[in-house]
Design a protein around this motif. Structure first.
Motif, PDB file in Angstrom:
ATOM      1  N   UNK A 240       6.389  -8.989   3.225  1.00  0.00           N
ATOM      2  CA  UNK A 240       5.902 -10.331   3.569  1.00  0.00           C
ATOM      3  C   UNK A 240       5.516 -10.449   5.045  1.00  0.00           C
ATOM      4  N   UNK A 241       4.525 -11.284   5.296  1.00  0.00           N
ATOM      5  CA  UNK A 241       4.201 -11.629   6.684  1.00  0.00           C
ATOM      6  C   UNK A 241       5.017 -12.853   7.115  1.00  0.00           C
ATOM      7  N   UNK A 242       5.086 -13.820   6.233  1.00  0.00           N
ATOM      8  CA  UNK A 242       5.951 -14.985   6.467  1.00  0.00           C
ATOM      9  C   UNK A 242       6.472 -15.427   5.105  1.00  0.00           C
ATOM     10  N   UNK A 243       7.301 -16.441   5.084  1.00  0.00           N
ATOM     11  CA  UNK A 243       7.961 -16.843   3.835  1.00  0.00           C
ATOM     12  C   UNK A 243       6.928 -17.091   2.726  1.00  0.00           C
ATOM     13  N   UNK A 244       6.987 -16.292   1.682  1.00  0.00           N
ATOM     14  CA  UNK A 244       6.102 -16.463   0.532  1.00  0.00           C
ATOM     15  C   UNK A 244       4.690 -15.929   0.723  1.00  0.00           C
ATOM     16  N   UNK A 245       4.377 -15.419   1.906  1.00  0.00           N
ATOM     17  CA  UNK A 245       3.018 -14.911   2.188  1.00  0.00           C
ATOM     18  C   UNK A 245       3.070 -13.392   2.335  1.00  0.00           C
ATOM     19  N   UNK A 246       2.388 -12.699   1.423  1.00  0.00           N
ATOM     20  CA  UNK A 246       2.414 -11.234   1.474  1.00  0.00           C
ATOM     21  C   UNK A 246       1.674 -10.720   2.701  1.00  0.00           C
ATOM     22  N   UNK A 247       2.156  -9.624   3.269  1.00  0.00           N
ATOM     23  CA  UNK A 247       1.429  -8.978   4.377  1.00  0.00           C
ATOM     24  C   UNK A 247       0.171  -8.335   3.815  1.00  0.00           C
ATOM     25  N   UNK A 248      -0.899  -8.383   4.620  1.00  0.00           N
ATOM     26  CA  UNK A 248      -2.173  -7.799   4.173  1.00  0.00           C
ATOM     27  C   UNK A 248      -2.173  -6.284   4.319  1.00  0.00           C
ATOM     28  N   UNK A 249      -1.402  -5.799   5.273  1.00  0.00           N
ATOM     29  CA  UNK A 249      -1.371  -4.351   5.527  1.00  0.00           C
ATOM     30  C   UNK A 249      -0.128  -4.031   6.340  1.00  0.00           C
ATOM     31  N   UNK A 250       0.202  -2.745   6.368  1.00  0.00           N
ATOM     32  CA  UNK A 250       1.278  -2.299   7.264  1.00  0.00           C
ATOM     33  C   UNK A 250       0.905  -2.584   8.712  1.00  0.00           C
ATOM     34  N   UNK A 251      -0.368  -2.390   9.040  1.00  0.00           N
ATOM     35  CA  UNK A 251      -0.807  -2.577  10.426  1.00  0.00           C
ATOM     36  C   UNK A 251      -0.587  -4.017  10.892  1.00  0.00           C
ATOM     37  N   UNK A 252      -0.710  -4.962   9.962  1.00  0.00           N
ATOM     38  CA  UNK A 252      -0.485  -6.359  10.337  1.00  0.00           C
ATOM     39  C   UNK A 252       0.966  -6.557  10.807  1.00  0.00           C
ATOM     40  N   UNK A 253       1.884  -5.850  10.178  1.00  0.00           N
ATOM     41  CA  UNK A 253       3.297  -5.954  10.585  1.00  0.00           C
ATOM     42  C   UNK A 253       3.522  -5.271  11.939  1.00  0.00           C
ATOM     43  N   UNK A 254       2.802  -4.169  12.171  1.00  0.00           N
ATOM     44  CA  UNK A 254       2.887  -3.510  13.486  1.00  0.00           C
ATOM     45  C   UNK A 254       2.315  -4.445  14.560  1.00  0.00           C
ATOM     46  N   UNK A 255       1.154  -5.029  14.264  1.00  0.00           N
ATOM     47  CA  UNK A 255       0.523  -5.936  15.247  1.00  0.00           C
ATOM     48  C   UNK A 255       1.464  -7.084  15.624  1.00  0.00           C
ATOM     49  N   UNK A 256       2.183  -7.589  14.633  1.00  0.00           N
ATOM     50  CA  UNK A 256       3.084  -8.714  14.915  1.00  0.00           C
ATOM     51  C   UNK A 256       4.208  -8.307  15.869  1.00  0.00           C
TER      52      UNK A 256
END
Ligand code: KMH
Ligand code: ZN
Length: 270
Positions: free
Chosen positions: A229-245
């Motif tokens: 997840x990127x945030x509650x109930x929202x799936x991450x679009x990619x692994x890179x998005x989690x790295x960017x965060x």
């Protein structure tokens, strides 16, 4: 404080495409995800591989293909999993170590893992540590609960692990140590002086514990293996998005990001 080492755990053994359709599965997809994470700031790729039908495998051939695709794109450190998936034999799990990657994981104890048991009896610990020693692989000690630190120190006494140790505190696995700040503090205070550590917080703990690690001088692991997840109930679009965060959090805190060669220097990988 050292620069921040970001590890990207791209695929794991348990997450499915049904849970997050953006999960990389094939060697080419995993290599592309690794490259995107590298560009975003990850210097270590924690690597699991899958069969085409998504089931986990520890096949040396699939690891070999995936590693060579990653290496063709970037100089990130490849850290192979020796955990594999629950139920795999020691022989199965050890296969990627014989490819002599720069790093591999070494889980130093058994732990309940959801409804299963992730088996790491004392004989496995010795066998895995010896295989890493013989193949020139830097272990990352995976700590799912506090007693596993002491098991790692026993391997040091046995001459099978060399200090300084590098730990990964895997927190919030159902059956393992809960992902609280108090527990993180206890873990960091329980390792020998001179050790390095990173934290892999499961689910929502990825961001809270990663932020704490940035402030405390530790390092951080993010990725779909731990959190989809990127945030509650929202799936991450990619692994890179989690790295960017997590890079954004580090920027806010004024912590610089380690490039792969800087990570090699911090971890003593030659
Ligand atoms: N898949 C877990 C049972 C590791 O990579 O070394 C074990 C795991 C740890 O993922
Ligand atoms: Zn793993």
């Amino acid at each position: 404080m050292d620069k921040l080492i970001i590890t990207a755990a791209l695929t794991g053994a348990e997450v499915t495409r049904e849970q997050n359709p953006n999960l990389p599965i094939t060697p080419a997809e995993i290599a592309e995800a690794a490259y995107e994470c590298f560009k975003a700031g990850a210097s270590i790729i924690h690597l699991h591989v899958r069969n085409d039908d998504e089931t986990p495998t520890q096949s040396g051939d699939v690891y070999k293909e995936t590693i060579s695709l990653i290496k063709a794109k970037c100089n990130a450190i490849v850290q192979v999993s020796t955990g594999g998936a629950v139920g795999m034999s020691a022989e199965e799990r050890l296969q990627p170590v014989y490819l002599k990657p720069e790093m591999a994981t070494l889980s130093t104890g058994s732990v309940n893992f959801g409804d299963d048991v992730f088996m790491n009896p004392p004989a496995y610990l010795k066998e895995f540590a010896r295989a890493m020693q013989e193949n020139g692989v830097k272990p990352e000690v995976e700590v799912f609960d506090v007693g596993m630190i002491n098991n790692a120190l026993q391997l040091v006494k046995d001459g099978l692990l060399a200090e300084p140790l590098h730990f990964d505190f895997v927190m919030g696995v159902p059956g393992g140590i809960p992902g609280t700040l108090k527990n993180l503090l206890h873990l960091t205070e329980s390792i020998p002086a001179g050790s390095t550590w990173t934290v892999a917080g499961m689910g929502r703990h990825e961001l809270t514990l990663g932020t704490a690690a940035i402030i405390m001088g530790g390092h951080v692991r993010v990725g779909f293996e731990d959190n989809i997840y990127y945030s509650k109930g929202v799936l991450a679009e990619s692994n890179a998005q989690l790295v960017e965060r997590i890079v954004k959090v580090a920027d806010i805190q004024g912590r610089a990001i380690a490039k792969p060669d800087e990570t090699r220097a911090i971890l003593g990988i030659v």
